[in-house]
Design a protein around this motif. Structure first.
Motif, PDB file in Angstrom:
ATOM      1  N   ARG A 199       0.834  -1.210   0.000  1.00  0.00           N
ATOM      2  CA  ARG A 199       0.000   0.000   0.000  1.00  0.00           C
ATOM      3  C   ARG A 199       0.867   1.256   0.000  1.00  0.00           C
ATOM      4  O   ARG A 199       0.651   2.181  -0.788  1.00  0.00           O
ATOM      5  CB  ARG A 199      -0.933  -0.018   1.206  1.00  0.00           C
ATOM      6  N   ALA A 200       1.854   1.291   0.890  1.00  0.00           N
ATOM      7  CA  ALA A 200       2.735   2.458   0.964  1.00  0.00           C
ATOM      8  C   ALA A 200       3.523   2.631  -0.332  1.00  0.00           C
ATOM      9  O   ALA A 200       3.674   3.753  -0.831  1.00  0.00           O
ATOM     10  CB  ALA A 200       3.682   2.330   2.165  1.00  0.00           C
ATOM     11  N   ALA A 201       4.001   1.531  -0.893  1.00  0.00           N
ATOM     12  CA  ALA A 201       4.775   1.602  -2.135  1.00  0.00           C
ATOM     13  C   ALA A 201       3.915   2.127  -3.281  1.00  0.00           C
ATOM     14  O   ALA A 201       4.380   2.941  -4.094  1.00  0.00           O
ATOM     15  CB  ALA A 201       5.359   0.235  -2.483  1.00  0.00           C
ATOM     16  N   ALA A 202       2.674   1.704  -3.346  1.00  0.00           N
ATOM     17  CA  ALA A 202       1.780   2.173  -4.408  1.00  0.00           C
ATOM     18  C   ALA A 202       1.540   3.680  -4.291  1.00  0.00           C
ATOM     19  O   ALA A 202       1.610   4.411  -5.287  1.00  0.00           O
ATOM     20  CB  ALA A 202       0.453   1.417  -4.373  1.00  0.00           C
ATOM     21  N   VAL A 203       1.284   4.153  -3.085  1.00  0.00           N
ATOM     22  CA  VAL A 203       1.022   5.574  -2.870  1.00  0.00           C
ATOM     23  C   VAL A 203       2.275   6.400  -3.164  1.00  0.00           C
ATOM     24  O   VAL A 203       2.220   7.427  -3.848  1.00  0.00           O
ATOM     25  CB  VAL A 203       0.510   5.823  -1.431  1.00  0.00           C
ATOM     26  N   MET A 204       3.416   5.954  -2.679  1.00  0.00           N
ATOM     27  CA  MET A 204       4.649   6.706  -2.889  1.00  0.00           C
ATOM     28  C   MET A 204       5.123   6.629  -4.341  1.00  0.00           C
ATOM     29  O   MET A 204       5.699   7.587  -4.863  1.00  0.00           O
ATOM     30  CB  MET A 204       5.740   6.235  -1.928  1.00  0.00           C
ATOM     31  N   SER A 205       4.849   5.526  -5.007  1.00  0.00           N
ATOM     32  CA  SER A 205       5.190   5.420  -6.434  1.00  0.00           C
ATOM     33  C   SER A 205       4.438   6.469  -7.243  1.00  0.00           C
ATOM     34  O   SER A 205       4.987   7.061  -8.177  1.00  0.00           O
ATOM     35  CB  SER A 205       4.873   4.021  -6.971  1.00  0.00           C
ATOM     36  N   GLU A 206       3.178   6.688  -6.878  1.00  0.00           N
ATOM     37  CA  GLU A 206       2.391   7.737  -7.547  1.00  0.00           C
ATOM     38  C   GLU A 206       3.011   9.121  -7.318  1.00  0.00           C
ATOM     39  O   GLU A 206       3.029   9.947  -8.218  1.00  0.00           O
ATOM     40  CB  GLU A 206       0.945   7.728  -7.049  1.00  0.00           C
ATOM     41  N   LEU A 247      16.137  17.242  -6.871  1.00  0.00           N
ATOM     42  CA  LEU A 247      14.991  16.350  -7.064  1.00  0.00           C
ATOM     43  C   LEU A 247      14.599  15.687  -5.741  1.00  0.00           C
ATOM     44  O   LEU A 247      13.416  15.588  -5.413  1.00  0.00           O
ATOM     45  CB  LEU A 247      15.316  15.277  -8.111  1.00  0.00           C
ATOM     46  N   PHE A 248      15.577  15.254  -4.976  1.00  0.00           N
ATOM     47  CA  PHE A 248      15.337  14.623  -3.675  1.00  0.00           C
ATOM     48  C   PHE A 248      14.493  15.540  -2.792  1.00  0.00           C
ATOM     49  O   PHE A 248      13.504  15.110  -2.201  1.00  0.00           O
ATOM     50  CB  PHE A 248      16.687  14.322  -3.012  1.00  0.00           C
ATOM     51  N   ASP A 249      14.871  16.810  -2.737  1.00  0.00           N
ATOM     52  CA  ASP A 249      14.121  17.764  -1.915  1.00  0.00           C
ATOM     53  C   ASP A 249      12.713  17.997  -2.464  1.00  0.00           C
ATOM     54  O   ASP A 249      11.738  18.072  -1.705  1.00  0.00           O
ATOM     55  CB  ASP A 249      14.881  19.091  -1.814  1.00  0.00           C
ATOM     56  N   ALA A 250      12.593  18.107  -3.779  1.00  0.00           N
ATOM     57  CA  ALA A 250      11.280  18.332  -4.396  1.00  0.00           C
ATOM     58  C   ALA A 250      10.351  17.145  -4.165  1.00  0.00           C
ATOM     59  O   ALA A 250       9.146  17.323  -3.926  1.00  0.00           O
ATOM     60  CB  ALA A 250      11.446  18.594  -5.894  1.00  0.00           C
ATOM     61  N   VAL A 251      10.889  15.940  -4.222  1.00  0.00           N
ATOM     62  CA  VAL A 251      10.074  14.748  -3.983  1.00  0.00           C
ATOM     63  C   VAL A 251       9.525  14.757  -2.562  1.00  0.00           C
ATOM     64  O   VAL A 251       8.368  14.408  -2.335  1.00  0.00           O
ATOM     65  CB  VAL A 251      10.879  13.458  -4.265  1.00  0.00           C
ATOM     66  N   HIS A 252      10.332  15.175  -1.607  1.00  0.00           N
ATOM     67  CA  HIS A 252       9.853  15.215  -0.227  1.00  0.00           C
ATOM     68  C   HIS A 252       8.676  16.166  -0.063  1.00  0.00           C
ATOM     69  O   HIS A 252       7.728  15.866   0.662  1.00  0.00           O
ATOM     70  CB  HIS A 252      10.994  15.581   0.727  1.00  0.00           C
ATOM     71  N   ASP A 263       4.451  14.773   0.724  1.00  0.00           N
ATOM     72  CA  ASP A 263       3.830  15.057   2.018  1.00  0.00           C
ATOM     73  C   ASP A 263       2.340  14.726   2.032  1.00  0.00           C
ATOM     74  O   ASP A 263       1.859  14.031   2.932  1.00  0.00           O
ATOM     75  CB  ASP A 263       4.057  16.518   2.413  1.00  0.00           C
ATOM     76  N   ARG A 264       1.598  15.181   1.039  1.00  0.00           N
ATOM     77  CA  ARG A 264       0.152  14.931   1.008  1.00  0.00           C
ATOM     78  C   ARG A 264      -0.151  13.424   0.864  1.00  0.00           C
ATOM     79  O   ARG A 264      -0.977  12.897   1.615  1.00  0.00           O
ATOM     80  CB  ARG A 264      -0.516  15.744  -0.090  1.00  0.00           C
ATOM     81  N   PRO A 265       0.492  12.701  -0.066  1.00  0.00           N
ATOM     82  CA  PRO A 265       0.242  11.253  -0.136  1.00  0.00           C
ATOM     83  C   PRO A 265       0.602  10.532   1.167  1.00  0.00           C
ATOM     84  O   PRO A 265      -0.105   9.615   1.588  1.00  0.00           O
ATOM     85  CB  PRO A 265       1.124  10.784  -1.292  1.00  0.00           C
ATOM     86  N   ALA A 266       1.670  10.962   1.820  1.00  0.00           N
ATOM     87  CA  ALA A 266       2.054  10.336   3.085  1.00  0.00           C
ATOM     88  C   ALA A 266       0.980  10.565   4.151  1.00  0.00           C
ATOM     89  O   ALA A 266       0.684   9.672   4.953  1.00  0.00           O
ATOM     90  CB  ALA A 266       3.403  10.878   3.557  1.00  0.00           C
ATOM     91  N   GLN A 267       0.382  11.738   4.144  1.00  0.00           N
ATOM     92  CA  GLN A 267      -0.707  12.022   5.084  1.00  0.00           C
ATOM     93  C   GLN A 267      -1.919  11.138   4.800  1.00  0.00           C
ATOM     94  O   GLN A 267      -2.597  10.689   5.724  1.00  0.00           O
ATOM     95  CB  GLN A 267      -1.091  13.510   5.027  1.00  0.00           C
ATOM     96  N   ARG A 268      -2.193  10.892   3.515  1.00  0.00           N
ATOM     97  CA  ARG A 268      -3.305   9.998   3.147  1.00  0.00           C
ATOM     98  C   ARG A 268      -3.069   8.579   3.673  1.00  0.00           C
ATOM     99  O   ARG A 268      -4.023   7.892   4.044  1.00  0.00           O
ATOM    100  CB  ARG A 268      -3.473   9.940   1.629  1.00  0.00           C
TER     101      ARG A 268
END
Length: 162
Positions: free
Chosen positions: A37-44, A120-125, A129-134
């Motif tokens: 589940r986490a991988a799917a959300v973070m992949s998006e 890019l690393f910083d931009a990804v973080h 944030d919003r997907p991680a909250q979901r």
């Protein structure tokens, strides 16, 4: 089933990942489902940046540890030698990482993140944030922190060196 292992007909449930499962495999199955589940959300979250989780896992190590030998990247990310070479090739092709010679060892190469990779690393973080909250939206107050603490202690038991 082996002939010398008796079949226990009193076992009411078999290994699942459903709530209340008492199987000795339940924890592993739940962790696997949570990872999916986490991988799917973070992949998006990563998709707009043109990278995958396997790429981001390497960037995480490079930001954390600095220039790192390819073999150490493989260990740190749970990859194999061929897999890590493909990931580093991808990152180099995107200008996000670079292989550098290691002083004193003509055959060894360390991988380092580039300024573009760090950007890019910083931009990804920020984007994640919003997907991680979901991911933790169904948890109550304080539970996301508790979950993270429990998983950290589970993944890094005292004295295991990781």
């Amino acid at each position: 089933m082996a002939a010398d292992v008796p079949h226990d007909t009193t076992v009411a449930s078999r290994a699942t990942d459903r709530p209340g499962d008492e199987s000795p495999f339940a924890l592993g199955l739940l962790l696997r489902r949570a990872h999916w589940r986490a991988a799917a959300v973070m992949s998006e979250a990563l998709r707009p940046f043109g990278i995958e989780l396997r790429h981001f896992a390497v960037l995480i190590v490079l930001v954390d540890q600095g220039p790192t030998m390819q073999r150490d990247l493989a260990v740190a990310t749970g990859s194999d030698k061929a897999g890590i070479m493909r990931v580093v090739d991808d990152l180099e092709g995107k200008g996000l990482a670079v292989r550098k010679a290691v002083p004193g060892d003509r055959r060894a190469r360390a991988v380092a993140i580039t300024p573009e990779g760090l950007e890019l690393f910083d931009a990804v973080h920020v984007a994640a944030d919003r997907p991680a909250q979901r991911l933790v939206a169904e948890l109550g107050p304080g539970e996301p922190e508790l979950l993270k603490d429990l998983l950290t202690r589970f993944a890094h038991p005292e004295g295991d060196g990781s």
